[in-house]
Scaffold this motif. Structure first.
Motif, PDB file in Angstrom:
ATOM      1  N   GLY A   1      -9.146  -1.774   0.590  1.00 27.36           N
ATOM      2  CA  GLY A   1      -9.038  -1.546  -1.018  1.00 27.36           C
ATOM      3  C   GLY A   1      -9.895  -2.680  -1.720  1.00 27.36           C
ATOM      4  O   GLY A   1     -10.244  -2.535  -2.759  1.00 27.36           O
TER       5      GLY A   1
ATOM      6  N   ALA B   1       0.837  -1.288   0.056  1.00 26.99           N
ATOM      7  CA  ALA B   1      -0.048  -0.106   0.003  1.00 26.99           C
ATOM      8  C   ALA B   1       0.971   1.249  -0.186  1.00 26.99           C
ATOM      9  O   ALA B   1       2.015   1.336   0.456  1.00 26.99           O
TER      10      ALA B   1
ATOM     11  N   ARG C   1      -3.608   2.055  -5.168  1.00 28.18           N
ATOM     12  CA  ARG C   1      -2.996   2.316  -4.174  1.00 28.18           C
ATOM     13  C   ARG C   1      -2.692   0.935  -3.412  1.00 28.18           C
ATOM     14  O   ARG C   1      -1.927   1.213  -2.031  1.00 28.18           O
ATOM     15  N   ILE C   2      -3.446  -0.178  -3.463  1.00 28.63           N
ATOM     16  CA  ILE C   2      -3.333  -1.203  -2.677  1.00 28.63           C
ATOM     17  C   ILE C   2      -3.599  -2.453  -3.468  1.00 28.63           C
ATOM     18  O   ILE C   2      -4.189  -2.728  -4.447  1.00 28.63           O
TER      19      ILE C   2
ATOM     20  N   LEU D   1      -6.343  -3.094   5.467  1.00 25.90           N
ATOM     21  CA  LEU D   1      -5.612  -2.779   3.880  1.00 25.90           C
ATOM     22  C   LEU D   1      -6.857  -3.472   3.040  1.00 25.90           C
ATOM     23  O   LEU D   1      -7.115  -2.629   1.972  1.00 25.90           O
TER      24      LEU D   1
ATOM     25  N   GLN E   1       0.638   5.849   0.317  1.00 27.69           N
ATOM     26  CA  GLN E   1      -0.360   6.956   0.509  1.00 27.69           C
ATOM     27  C   GLN E   1      -0.289   7.927  -0.392  1.00 27.69           C
ATOM     28  O   GLN E   1      -1.289   8.339  -0.692  1.00 27.69           O
TER      29      GLN E   1
ATOM     30  N   SER F   1      -6.101  -2.633  -6.120  1.00 19.34           N
ATOM     31  CA  SER F   1      -7.527  -1.958  -6.022  1.00 19.34           C
ATOM     32  C   SER F   1      -7.637  -0.887  -7.231  1.00 19.34           C
ATOM     33  O   SER F   1      -6.723  -0.567  -7.966  1.00 19.34           O
TER      34      SER F   1
END
Length: 712
Positions: free
Chosen positions: A410, A76, A121-122, A406, A78, A117
């Motif tokens: 996601g 992941a 981001r994931i 997470l 940010q 995702s």
């Protein structure tokens, strides 16, 4: 019984060095066996015969490449996305490092398989091993931890999930040591003697050491879970300290009355030792009784705990008398110097004696208040939901919990509990086509988020589907979805961790009434034998039921409803451990009968000698109330220390045992029992003449020893 234990105590006192040396030698041998030849500790909680287990067995036989353990590596970021060049390079390097382990048969690439995702981001990669999850080596686990440092150093958050346990539980940690220290403080306050205080701790540790090392060695033969080993330690410490406490207390009382030290040891072994034998027997039978439900991991867990308790009992009536014999008269309570003339001396009445008088003077109000309080505490039990804790129950700072959150963020909450659906081929058509048709049926069911494309095995007999629910693993809607898939077609079998947990919970629910009935019948038979009474066992059973219901109500209130969750560091309130009701019933039954035997046996002893029922309640409480209070506090501190471990299963077990002892020892045995015994009066000890002739006289009060000594 009393005569046998009296002679055994005499024999141990005469040969203290030989007995102590034998126990030390036995401890050394078992430590070598346990540490050098330690078997694998498993986390397998399967139940043969369930639908999910049948599907898993078929999968292991026909689709072996899908049966290996796996570690899910979750990535992941940010800022930016995982598709950024620097992040992709770091992930590719980490995946290549993971592939270097020869035990790994496949490492998926999130960019190739599309396991990223929508916002990029994931994502996650699955590391699949050639061996089952429980057989993945420590070297392979270390290899994973080293590989993910590549992405972490590059600024990509990397967490772990999957079915491979990445860390082992500590059997004795800081919190457990703190519990032992508090137990020592209770003993010091109770005995007012440091020499007397360390003996229960030392003998209990010998018993626990032998017990747990034998359990470790037996893991080569049986499937021992980490929960089972912790349970054995909990019980071994608690009952080992308590059993020694009762014998030492009786020994010091007798020395205060002028009995010579070595003779006192033998008498204490005969009287308090008899109570220890029967109290330990109830715990052992209750734990061994878990085999009634025919669930392998519970059977082994119960037998491991029962064996440790058995060792604690044997230590209490052999090793402890030898240690007491060596101490001699130094354990005698110090007599206080009189500041007044003997005629002016005022004796202090023990608080337990005063409390017994209060409860006996107002028995109906006291009984009603206690029962009402227990019923109110038990009310949350009505909406109890059972399941198995998953990574969502782990502490928020753990990598498993971070990875769980997470994935939910996601891909949705159901992604942490995918269902593995096995499609059985007809044998006449193409398995891929048949599985595709079945997948379309599943996709139409309520609660389904996603159904994967079918993956056939090499022989074309079966195919696999991965079904992601809309809801989380322990949600009722997910449970209903499992049943709906099975009902949709006789070609579909559902397995995976989520389905296995659902089937285990349902099987345990079905088994609970059988086990509870067996426990109640056992309690009645044993207590009738010990107390030679009909009403005392009935009163004990009602008190036990109040204790277990109130304890489960408290557990539901905190671990399911979330009340005071922050106080007890409950990371994520949810379902209650599915095997807790059965396990707690067995454990609390044994511990409750401990207090019943130690407290009421002293009342019966006083009634047998003096023939006055109410005075027997006062004297029994006055003589044993302080010791039972100390025993309850010791168990609370020992069990309570396990509340603060990270593992959610151990945490809820530690809390439930702590709450159970608190409720049973102080509300039921120390308050409700004297009130009810006062109400019953002499009728409490009524036993039909016909039954009295049939029942053997176990002589738990030591009458035969007293008569023998008087005639000598």
């Amino acid at each position: 019984m009393a005569k046998l234990l009296y002679r055994l105590g005499k024999w141990c006192v005469r040969r203290p060095s030989a007995v102590i040396a034998s126990w030390v030698l036995l401890l050394g041998i078992t430590v070598v066996l346990g540490m050098v030849f330690k078997g694998p500790i498993s986390n397998d909680m399967s139940i043969p015969g369930t639908k999910a287990q049948d599907a898993l067995d078929l999968l292991n036989e026909e689709f072996s490449q899908a049966a290996g353990g796996s570690v899910r590596v979750i990535f992941a970021v940010q800022d930016g996305t995982l598709a950024d060049e620097a992040n992709q390079q770091a992930i590719a390097s980490a995946l290549e490092a993971l592939r270097q382990d020869q035990a790994v048969i496949n490492v998926s690439d999130p960019f190739a398989t599309g396991t990223v995702s929508q916002d990029q981001r994931i994502g996650y990669a699955d590391v699949t091993y050639s061996s089952a999850a429980s057989e993945v080596t420590e070297e392979s686990k270390e290899h994973v931890l080293d590989a993910i440092e590549i992405t972490r150093e590059a600024g990509v958050q990397t967490e772990l999930g999957g079915d491979v346990q990445m860390s082992e539980l500590e059997i004795i940690g800081v919190s457990e040591i703190v519990g032992i220290v508090f137990a020592l403080l209770v003993l010091i306050v109770t005995f007012r003697s440091f020499m007397a205080s360390w003996m229960p701790i030392a003998t209990a540790l010998v018993g626990v050491g032998i017990g747990i090392m034998c359990v470790y060695y037996s893991a080569n033969i049986f499937s021992i879970t980490s929960t089972g080993t912790i349970l054995a330690v909990m019980l071994g410490l608690a009952v080992g300290i308590d059993y020694a406490l009762f014998i030492i207390s009786r020994h010091r009382q007798q020395m205060a009355e002028g009995v010579e030290a070595k003779e006192s040891v033998a008498r204490a072994n005969a009287t308090a030792g008899s109570a220890v034998i029967f109290a330990g027997l109830t715990v052992i039978i209750a734990l061994a009784g878990l085999s009634i439900v025919r669930i392998p991991f519970l059977t082994v867990m119960g037998l491991a705990g029962a064996f440790t308790v058995l060792i604690a009992v044997i230590v209490a009536v052999t090793l402890l008398p030898s240690v007491l014999g060596l101490a001699g008269s130094r354990l005698a309570p110090k007599q206080k110097k009189l500041k007044r003339k003997p005629a002016e001396k005022k004796t202090q009445t023990p608080f337990a004696y005063k409390w017994a008088r209060f409860a006996s003077r107002y028995p109906i109000p006291v009984a009603l208040v206690v029962i009402a309080l227990l019923v109110v505490v038990a009310l949350p039990m009505r909406h109890m939901e059972l399941g198995l804790p998953d990574n969502g129950s782990k502490p928020v700072y753990s990598t498993e919990r971070k990875g769980y959150d997470l994935l939910s963020q996601g891909f949705g909450p159901g992604f942490n509990g995918p269902l593995v659906v096995v499609v059985k081929g007809s044998g006449t058509g193409d398995i891929t086509e048949e599985a595709t048709a079945e997948a379309a049926k599943v996709q139409q069911l309520a609660g389904v988020a996603f159904v994967s494309s079918p993956i056939p095995n090499q022989t074309g007999d079966i195919a696999l589907l991965s079904v992601v629910p809309l809801t989380g693993p322990n949600d009722k809607a997910t449970q209903q979805l499992v049943h709906d898939i099975r009902a949709a077609s006789d070609k579909l079998m559902v397995t995976g961790a989520t389905a296995l947990n659902i089937d285990i919970s349902e099987r345990l629910n079905d088994a609970f009434p059988i086990f509870a009935t067996a426990i109640v019948v056992l309690a009645f038979v044993l207590l009738t034998l010990v107390f030679r009474s009909i009403l005392v066992p009935l009163k004990a059973i009602v008190g036990f039921l109040l204790s277990i219901f109130a304890t489960m109500g408290a557990v539901v209130s905190i671990f399911q409803d979330g009340h005071l969750a922050d106080v007890f560091d409950v990371a994520n309130p949810g379902v209650i451990l599915c095997f807790l009701p059965i396990l707690l019933t067995g454990l609390l039954f044994g511990l409750a009968m401990d207090y019943e035997v130690f407290l009421v046996s002293r009342m019966r002893e006083e009634f047998t000698h003096k023939g006055r029922a109410k005075e027997a309640v006062y004297d029994g409480m006055g003589l044993s109330g302080r010791v039972v209070t100390a025993a309850g506090l010791i168990m609370i501190f020992v069990f309570g220390s396990f509340i603060f471990v990270d593992d959610p299963m151990i945490k809820v077990m530690g809390f439930s045992l702590t709450a159970g002892v608190l409720i049973d020892a102080f509300l039921v045995r120390m308050t409700l029992v004297p009130a009810v015994m006062a109400l019953l009066g002499r009728s409490a000890w009524y036993l039909p003449k016909g039954l009295a002739k049939i029942l053997p006289n176990v002589d738990i009060e030591g009458d035969s020893i007293k008569k023998e000594l008087e005639q000598a």
